[in-house]
Write an enzyme that holds these catalytic residues in place. Structure first.
Site, PDB file in Angstrom:
ATOM      1  N   ASN A  65       2.215  19.260 -23.645  1.00  0.00           N
ATOM      2  CA  ASN A  65       1.988  17.988 -24.318  1.00  0.00           C
ATOM      3  C   ASN A  65       3.201  17.064 -24.225  1.00  0.00           C
ATOM      4  O   ASN A  65       3.078  15.873 -23.900  1.00  0.00           O
ATOM      5  CB  ASN A  65       1.625  18.214 -25.790  1.00  0.00           C
TER       6      ASN A  65
ATOM      7  N   HIS B  52     -11.714 -29.757 -16.169  1.00  0.00           N
ATOM      8  CA  HIS B  52     -13.163 -29.551 -16.031  1.00  0.00           C
ATOM      9  C   HIS B  52     -13.589 -29.571 -14.558  1.00  0.00           C
ATOM     10  O   HIS B  52     -14.729 -29.924 -14.241  1.00  0.00           O
ATOM     11  CB  HIS B  52     -13.955 -30.598 -16.817  1.00  0.00           C
TER      12      HIS B  52
ATOM     13  N   SER C 196     -16.702 -13.828  10.582  1.00  0.00           N
ATOM     14  CA  SER C 196     -18.076 -13.409  10.298  1.00  0.00           C
ATOM     15  C   SER C 196     -18.633 -12.647  11.487  1.00  0.00           C
ATOM     16  O   SER C 196     -18.339 -12.968  12.637  1.00  0.00           O
ATOM     17  CB  SER C 196     -18.948 -14.635  10.020  1.00  0.00           C
TER      18      SER C 196
ATOM     19  N   LYS D 180     -16.742 -19.116  11.387  1.00  0.00           N
ATOM     20  CA  LYS D 180     -16.257 -18.842  10.030  1.00  0.00           C
ATOM     21  C   LYS D 180     -14.812 -18.349  10.011  1.00  0.00           C
ATOM     22  O   LYS D 180     -14.370 -17.587  10.855  1.00  0.00           O
ATOM     23  CB  LYS D 180     -17.126 -17.780   9.346  1.00  0.00           C
TER      24      LYS D 180
ATOM     25  N   ASN E  57     -12.864 -16.864   6.750  1.00  0.00           N
ATOM     26  CA  ASN E  57     -13.102 -16.548   5.342  1.00  0.00           C
ATOM     27  C   ASN E  57     -11.822 -16.133   4.616  1.00  0.00           C
ATOM     28  O   ASN E  57     -11.015 -15.370   5.150  1.00  0.00           O
ATOM     29  CB  ASN E  57     -14.120 -15.412   5.230  1.00  0.00           C
TER      30      ASN E  57
ATOM     31  N   GLU F 155     -10.380 -13.510  -2.089  1.00  0.00           N
ATOM     32  CA  GLU F 155     -11.603 -13.087  -2.780  1.00  0.00           C
ATOM     33  C   GLU F 155     -11.483 -11.656  -3.292  1.00  0.00           C
ATOM     34  O   GLU F 155     -11.937 -11.337  -4.403  1.00  0.00           O
ATOM     35  CB  GLU F 155     -12.794 -13.209  -1.828  1.00  0.00           C
TER      36      GLU F 155
ATOM     37  N   TYR G 183      -2.313  15.724 -29.799  1.00  0.00           N
ATOM     38  CA  TYR G 183      -2.842  15.686 -28.440  1.00  0.00           C
ATOM     39  C   TYR G 183      -4.281  16.177 -28.431  1.00  0.00           C
ATOM     40  O   TYR G 183      -4.646  17.134 -29.114  1.00  0.00           O
ATOM     41  CB  TYR G 183      -2.002  16.553 -27.492  1.00  0.00           C
TER      42      TYR G 183
ATOM     43  N   GLN H 194      -6.234  13.329 -21.069  1.00  0.00           N
ATOM     44  CA  GLN H 194      -6.106  13.534 -19.627  1.00  0.00           C
ATOM     45  C   GLN H 194      -6.661  12.331 -18.864  1.00  0.00           C
ATOM     46  O   GLN H 194      -6.270  12.069 -17.724  1.00  0.00           O
ATOM     47  CB  GLN H 194      -6.848  14.808 -19.211  1.00  0.00           C
TER      48      GLN H 194
ATOM     49  N   LYS I 240      -4.445   9.092 -17.132  1.00  0.00           N
ATOM     50  CA  LYS I 240      -3.717   8.998 -15.864  1.00  0.00           C
ATOM     51  C   LYS I 240      -4.462   8.214 -14.801  1.00  0.00           C
ATOM     52  O   LYS I 240      -3.880   7.357 -14.126  1.00  0.00           O
ATOM     53  CB  LYS I 240      -3.385  10.401 -15.350  1.00  0.00           C
TER      54      LYS I 240
END
Length: 459
Positions: free
Chosen positions: A110, A156, A277, A283, A285, A290, A317, A322, A325
């Site tokens: 622990n 906006h 693409s 294209k 991209n 993203e 504990y 566990q 992690k």
């Protein structure tokens, strides 16, 4: 194999439980910290006389050999040994014999796992802060290059007022500087050594915890054994700080994605940080941006997973822990991976200054400056606001912009207008005139860059 904890049990563990219970598949990355912690623990045990100096020396030498073997790829971890702690102890006992069984004196898994995670996270926080520093330096360099690059600022998602690209970039500098601050704060609370807390109630052995902390480079020693083994606040705090880092990266990526469209055409990403693409030959991209935007959700999930796992746990504990992690490791890996590719993507993008300036001239971004002009002439701002609103409506009806109105048209709206209105509403002037601290004027941004560089040196 015989379990290191198996004395009380009469039956072997079911193989399904072995697989379900084992964490070695993911906690093996803690091997270095586990061995370093064990070396410090054994050294301290030898110093205080719990084991002999000779035994401590044997253990330390054996652990160093195991560390070398692991790093050379000559160790295969055993699922049946459950975790990295028991794997290392098993390897040690096989190497040096019965003396290896004394390593775990005055220690529990622990407090052992707690110290391993803290040591590991301290190293990773340093690395992530270093990556953020490089990113901030890159943005500061870009900001200095674009002090006079005019672009529209938005609210906006509508064009609002003229600003500079430098000013826009410096907004993200502020975000990432705060991220560095938060990580430094998290580091301070992570930098507390729990070894010596045992399973939950400390130990009857005369440990020198301060000496162990010194050997391991910890700034402080935990003051409550129950809290020391059950505390994962530092992991939650790191995931929260990481979530903010990812949120900042995601917001930046969203703007990069928009700016790279044909509709905006403010930037072009380097080919090395774009993809094509499989069907559309034309294209290009922004997949890197993203994907960073998408990976933000992973880190949010890591944070929520930790909070949910911990929320109902009694002291001290519990095996639930566990689960800390994988969430922590995923947050670390995701943030580091995103920062690694984001910085060069931004550093290599091409800025289309003319398109940015052209966009700043559209959408009546200088309308507030016209109102300010009237206010400086003595017209109450609310009246000035109404006058300019009517001017914009007039322009929309006649398909003009504010710069194209004649002086007669202006004076029909308000007698306060004079010939100097035209000098006051060019978008370059509108941005440059905002010299107030924190504003987009080149000298204001240059001042902000200097302040940011000073902060960067301090943190």
């Amino acid at each position: 194999m015989t379990k290191l904890w198996g004395g009380r049990f009469q039956k072997t563990t079911d193989h399904l439980v072995e697989d379900f219970h084992s964490s070695i598949s993911f906690d093996q990355r803690l091997y270095k910290q586990d061995i370093q912690g064990s070396i410090a623990h054994a050294t301290m045990l030898g110093r205080v006389g719990v084991i002999s100096p000779e035994e401590a020396g044997q253990i330390v030498e054996g652990l160093r050999e195991i560390l070398k073997e692991i790093e050379e790829g000559n160790v295969e971890f055993d699922v049946a040994a459950e975790d990295i702690h028991m794997n290392v102890e098993q390897l040690l006992t096989a190497k040096i014999g019965a003396v290896g069984k004394k390593l775990h004196t005055a220690r529990s898994r622990n407090d052992q796992v707690a110290v391993d995670i803290r040591m590991y996270l301290k190293d990773e926080i340093k690395e992530i802060r270093s990556q953020l520093r490089e990113l901030v330096e890159t943005l500061l360099n870009l900001a200095e290059q674009h002090l006079s690059t005019v672009m529209p600022g938005y609210t906006h998602m509508q064009r609002a007022q003229p600003i500079t690209l430098s000013h826009h970039l410096m907004a993200y500098v502020q975000m990432f500087l705060r991220d560095m601050d938060r990580l430094a704060d998290c580091y301070r609370r992570t930098d507390v050594m729990p070894l010596g807390s045992g399973a939950l109630a400390g130990t009857t052995f005369p440990l020198d915890r301060e000496y162990t902390a010194e050997l391991l480079g910890f700034a402080a020693v935990s003051d409550n054994s129950l809290d020391a083994v059950s505390d994962r606040d530092f992991a939650v705090e790191f995931c929260a700080a990481s979530s903010l880092i990812m949120m900042h990266l995601s917001r930046f990526c969203e703007e990069i994605i928009l700016w790279a469209t044909g509709e905006f055409a403010f930037i072009e990403l380097d080919d090395a940080y774009s993809t094509g693409s499989s069907i559309m030959p034309q294209k290009k991209n922004p997949d890197v941006a993203e994907l960073i935007r998408g990976k933000t959700g992973r880190v949010y999930g890591d944070l929520l997973g930790l909070l949910t796992m911990l929320k109902g746990l009694p002291m001290a504990y519990n095996k639930d822990m566990q689960e800390d992690k994988e969430a922590l490791f995923d947050a670390i890996d995701t943030v580091k991976g995103c920062l690694l590719v984001f910085r060069p993507m931004v550093a290599t993008m091409t800025v289309r200054k003319e398109n940015m300036a052209g966009a700043a001239r559209g959408g009546f971004t200088n309308a507030t400056d016209v109102a300010d002009y009237l206010a400086k002439k003595g017209v109450p701002f609310r009246e000035a606001h109404e006058v300019v609103g009517k001017a914009v409506f007039y322009c929309l009806q006649h398909q003009k912009n504010l710069e194209a109105l004649t002086l007669e048209e202006y004076q029909a709206l308000s007698p306060a207008f004079a010939e100097d209105i035209y000098a006051a509403i060019g978008v370059e002037y509108c941005a440059a005139a905002r010299k107030v601290r924190g504003g987009p004027a080149p000298e204001a941004v240059q001042q902000a860059i200097g302040v940011a560089k000073a902060r960067l040196r301090e943190i």
